[in-house]
Design a protein around this motif. Structure first.
Motif, PDB file in Angstrom:
ATOM      1  N   TYR A   1      -2.142  10.047  -2.414  1.00 35.01           N
ATOM      2  CA  TYR A   1      -3.367   9.249  -2.491  1.00 35.01           C
ATOM      3  C   TYR A   1      -4.412  10.127  -3.497  1.00 35.01           C
ATOM      4  N   GLU A   2      -4.446  11.329  -3.260  1.00 29.70           N
ATOM      5  CA  GLU A   2      -5.190  11.969  -4.345  1.00 29.70           C
ATOM      6  C   GLU A   2      -4.952  12.083  -5.752  1.00 29.70           C
ATOM      7  N   TRP A   3      -3.372  12.291  -5.888  1.00 26.75           N
ATOM      8  CA  TRP A   3      -2.934  11.910  -7.193  1.00 26.75           C
ATOM      9  C   TRP A   3      -3.407  10.480  -7.965  1.00 26.75           C
ATOM     10  N   GLY A   4      -3.306   9.564  -7.198  1.00 22.60           N
ATOM     11  CA  GLY A   4      -3.333   8.133  -7.487  1.00 22.60           C
ATOM     12  C   GLY A   4      -4.872   7.866  -7.868  1.00 22.60           C
TER      13      GLY A   4
ATOM     14  N   PRO B   1       0.868  -1.161  -0.089  1.00 19.77           N
ATOM     15  CA  PRO B   1      -0.107  -0.015   0.075  1.00 19.77           C
ATOM     16  C   PRO B   1       0.900   1.158  -0.240  1.00 19.77           C
ATOM     17  N   ILE B   2       2.050   1.278   0.521  1.00 21.59           N
ATOM     18  CA  ILE B   2       2.931   2.528   0.185  1.00 21.59           C
ATOM     19  C   ILE B   2       4.197   2.108  -0.662  1.00 21.59           C
ATOM     20  N   LEU B   3       4.432   0.894  -1.040  1.00 19.58           N
ATOM     21  CA  LEU B   3       5.617   0.652  -1.677  1.00 19.58           C
ATOM     22  C   LEU B   3       5.194   0.969  -3.077  1.00 19.58           C
ATOM     23  N   HIS B   4       4.092   0.314  -3.652  1.00 25.77           N
ATOM     24  CA  HIS B   4       3.874   0.541  -5.059  1.00 25.77           C
ATOM     25  C   HIS B   4       3.500   2.204  -5.525  1.00 25.77           C
ATOM     26  N   PRO B   5       2.679   2.697  -4.514  1.00 24.87           N
ATOM     27  CA  PRO B   5       2.447   4.129  -4.828  1.00 24.87           C
ATOM     28  C   PRO B   5       3.571   5.035  -4.904  1.00 24.87           C
ATOM     29  N   SER B   6       4.546   4.533  -4.060  1.00 25.73           N
ATOM     30  CA  SER B   6       5.808   5.390  -4.071  1.00 25.73           C
ATOM     31  C   SER B   6       6.497   5.409  -5.309  1.00 25.73           C
ATOM     32  N   ARG B   7       6.679   4.384  -6.078  1.00 26.27           N
ATOM     33  CA  ARG B   7       7.429   4.196  -7.415  1.00 26.27           C
ATOM     34  C   ARG B   7       6.375   4.968  -8.299  1.00 26.27           C
ATOM     35  N   LEU B   8       5.023   4.436  -8.379  1.00 24.20           N
ATOM     36  CA  LEU B   8       4.213   4.853  -9.256  1.00 24.20           C
ATOM     37  C   LEU B   8       4.185   6.379  -9.502  1.00 24.20           C
ATOM     38  N   TYR B   9       4.202   7.073  -8.082  1.00 17.70           N
ATOM     39  CA  TYR B   9       3.931   8.488  -8.040  1.00 17.70           C
ATOM     40  C   TYR B   9       5.222   9.136  -8.749  1.00 17.70           C
ATOM     41  N   THR B  10       6.565   8.831  -8.111  1.00 19.98           N
ATOM     42  CA  THR B  10       7.614   9.364  -8.629  1.00 19.98           C
ATOM     43  C   THR B  10       7.945   9.146 -10.139  1.00 19.98           C
TER      44      THR B  10
ATOM     45  N   SER C   1      -5.557   0.368 -15.253  1.00 15.98           N
ATOM     46  CA  SER C   1      -6.442  -0.600 -14.767  1.00 15.98           C
ATOM     47  C   SER C   1      -5.617  -1.710 -14.225  1.00 15.98           C
ATOM     48  N   SER C   2      -4.354  -1.415 -13.896  1.00  9.54           N
ATOM     49  CA  SER C   2      -3.483  -2.642 -13.477  1.00  9.54           C
ATOM     50  C   SER C   2      -3.796  -2.576 -11.979  1.00  9.54           C
ATOM     51  N   ARG C   3      -3.435  -3.716 -11.254  1.00 11.85           N
ATOM     52  CA  ARG C   3      -3.760  -3.910  -9.686  1.00 11.85           C
ATOM     53  C   ARG C   3      -2.942  -2.589  -8.735  1.00 11.85           C
ATOM     54  N   TYR C   4      -1.718  -2.617  -9.239  1.00 15.65           N
ATOM     55  CA  TYR C   4      -0.817  -1.404  -8.507  1.00 15.65           C
ATOM     56  C   TYR C   4      -1.711  -0.020  -8.459  1.00 15.65           C
ATOM     57  N   PHE C   5      -2.647   0.278  -9.370  1.00 15.90           N
ATOM     58  CA  PHE C   5      -3.271   1.446  -9.214  1.00 15.90           C
ATOM     59  C   PHE C   5      -4.818   1.207  -8.526  1.00 15.90           C
ATOM     60  N   GLN C   6      -5.261   0.237  -9.124  1.00 16.52           N
ATOM     61  CA  GLN C   6      -6.796  -0.025  -8.804  1.00 16.52           C
ATOM     62  C   GLN C   6      -6.724  -0.561  -7.411  1.00 16.52           C
ATOM     63  N   GLU C   7      -5.674  -1.391  -6.822  1.00 10.30           N
ATOM     64  CA  GLU C   7      -5.746  -2.084  -5.649  1.00 10.30           C
ATOM     65  C   GLU C   7      -4.842  -1.374  -4.561  1.00 10.30           C
ATOM     66  N   ASP C   8      -3.753  -0.754  -4.998  1.00 10.36           N
ATOM     67  CA  ASP C   8      -2.941  -0.257  -3.703  1.00 10.36           C
ATOM     68  C   ASP C   8      -3.075   1.147  -3.565  1.00 10.36           C
ATOM     69  N   PHE C   9      -4.063   2.055  -4.418  1.00 14.94           N
ATOM     70  CA  PHE C   9      -4.530   3.171  -4.120  1.00 14.94           C
ATOM     71  C   PHE C   9      -5.839   3.191  -3.637  1.00 14.94           C
ATOM     72  N   LEU C  10      -6.879   2.514  -4.269  1.00 13.48           N
ATOM     73  CA  LEU C  10      -8.191   2.575  -3.907  1.00 13.48           C
ATOM     74  C   LEU C  10      -8.446   1.749  -2.775  1.00 13.48           C
TER      75      LEU C  10
ATOM     76  N   LYS D   1      -6.721  10.639  -8.820  1.00 12.70           N
ATOM     77  CA  LYS D   1      -7.104  11.617 -10.174  1.00 12.70           C
ATOM     78  C   LYS D   1      -6.511  10.760 -11.259  1.00 12.70           C
ATOM     79  N   MET D   2      -5.222  10.018 -11.221  1.00 14.19           N
ATOM     80  CA  MET D   2      -4.860   9.160 -12.097  1.00 14.19           C
ATOM     81  C   MET D   2      -5.849   8.322 -12.858  1.00 14.19           C
ATOM     82  N   ILE D   3      -6.704   7.546 -11.851  1.00 18.08           N
ATOM     83  CA  ILE D   3      -7.553   6.312 -12.157  1.00 18.08           C
ATOM     84  C   ILE D   3      -8.645   6.825 -12.797  1.00 18.08           C
ATOM     85  N   ASN D   4      -9.213   7.864 -12.290  1.00 13.53           N
ATOM     86  CA  ASN D   4     -10.019   8.618 -13.103  1.00 13.53           C
ATOM     87  C   ASN D   4     -10.048   9.152 -14.488  1.00 13.53           C
ATOM     88  N   TYR D   5      -8.786   9.118 -14.988  1.00 13.19           N
ATOM     89  CA  TYR D   5      -8.422   9.480 -16.357  1.00 13.19           C
ATOM     90  C   TYR D   5      -8.843   8.482 -17.259  1.00 13.19           C
ATOM     91  N   ARG D   6      -9.321   7.311 -16.556  1.00 13.29           N
ATOM     92  CA  ARG D   6      -9.518   5.870 -17.639  1.00 13.29           C
ATOM     93  C   ARG D   6     -10.882   6.371 -18.227  1.00 13.29           C
TER      94      ARG D   6
END
Length: 317
Positions: free
Chosen positions: A307-310, A171-180, A274-283, A312-317
């Motif tokens: 979290y708020e960035w994640g 929950p914090i590992l994946h978002p750290s890499r995705l955000y940066t 749509s990947s698990r790293y976005f859908q699961e680890d943020f939401l 927002k990203m998912i809502n681009y879909r």
């Protein structure tokens, strides 16, 4: 597959694609064969004589599946999750009857990848000991010993479901890499290749991970958890600072070759929202920590931003 004297039933939406014998390729280069008792898409059949139910599902599927099996769960059947940090306990405490004991692992017992769906898998790595939380159960020790027997590894009992639900893993590992990687991304931006998730890890991702970890621990100070139930990220990865953490994450063998969730288009690569790293680890994973922090009045400015960035990203879909 099953231990001697243990029947394993599989509940799946694709029973026709399953073999009644599984073949697992181990990191040591061996194969483990395991027989299945029943493979079915009927929750009543799958749970009919079950003493233990274990969900092996991503966060977004947990609530729906609990609702599907709930009418068929008998009092005293232990319902659990292979991973608790995507909301299993929060959902189960609301949906399942008081007489259904709940349990869940703090971290996944193993990392594996499917080779042939329903038939073959490759085990990439596994934990040599486990921590579980048990709720709504009088004799926790008896059940802990049963899980220890089933998983062939020492099992330690956590104090409560908070200690299984709040972890500083995915929950914090994946978002750290995705955000940066993607914080400046917008739908018209394309990349010229697919990044390796861990082998391309950066000091910036390590700094963010350390900050998110510190905010999580500020929340834990407000909760009824043992002070030592979770190791902070630096000692957990045997590191002293961001650069040494980066070196460590890049070197872990079970992390090798794992790609960043991205999609190839005619114009180049984009993040796979749509990947698990976005859908699961943020939401689910990060969301439950974020919500509890706000409930407890703990300031988590870095987590708020990520979290708020994640979302927002998912809502681009």
């Amino acid at each position: 597959g099953a231990k001697e004297g243990v029947n394993v039933n599989i509940l799946t939406r694709r029973p026709d694609d399953w073999s009644n014998e599984l073949s697992i390729h181990t990191p040591e280069g061996n194969y483990i064969q395991g027989k299945l008792n029943i493979v079915t898409d009927n929750p009543a059949t799958a749970t009919a004589d079950a003493q233990i139910v274990i969900l092996c599902l991503p966060g977004y599927a947990i609530k729906d599946e609990l609702q599907r099996v709930q009418p068929h769960i008998k009092p005293g059947t232990f319902v659990g999750s292979v991973f608790s940090s995507t909301g299993f306990f929060f959902e189960s405490l609301e949906l399942l009857a008081e007489d259904v004991p709940l349990w869940g692992f703090q971290r996944v017992p193993f990392i594996a990848r499917t080779e042939t769906y329903g038939q073959k898998a490759r085990l990439l790595g596994y934990k040599t000991s486990h921590k579980i939380a048990i709720e709504r159960c009088r004799d926790k020790e008896n059940f802990r010993a049963m899980v220890e027997h089933l998983f062939d590894a020492p099992v330690q009992l956590l104090n409560n479901y908070y200690e299984a639900s709040f972890t500083n893993s995915n929950p914090i590992l994946h978002p750290s890499r995705l955000y940066t990687l993607f914080k400046d991304w917008s739908p018209e931006v394309y990349y010229d290749h697919q990044y390796l998730f861990y082998e391309g890890w950066t000091d910036e991702a390590s700094e963010l991970l350390i900050n998110l970890d510190q905010e999580l621990f500020r929340l834990l100070d407000k909760l009824p958890v043992a002070p030592d139930y979770l190791m902070p990220i630096l000692p957990y990865y045997e590191s002293a600072d961001a650069p040494s953490l980066t070196r460590k994450i890049r070197s872990i063998s079970s992390f090798k070759g794992i790609p960043t969730p991205m999609i190839q288009t005619e114009k180049g690569w984009q993040p796979d929202l749509s990947s698990r790293y976005f859908q699961e680890d943020f939401l689910y994973g990060l969301c439950y920590i974020y919500q509890e922090a706000h409930r407890q009045g703990v300031a988590v400015p870095v987590m708020d931003e990520v979290y708020e960035w994640g979302v927002k990203m998912i809502n681009y879909r």
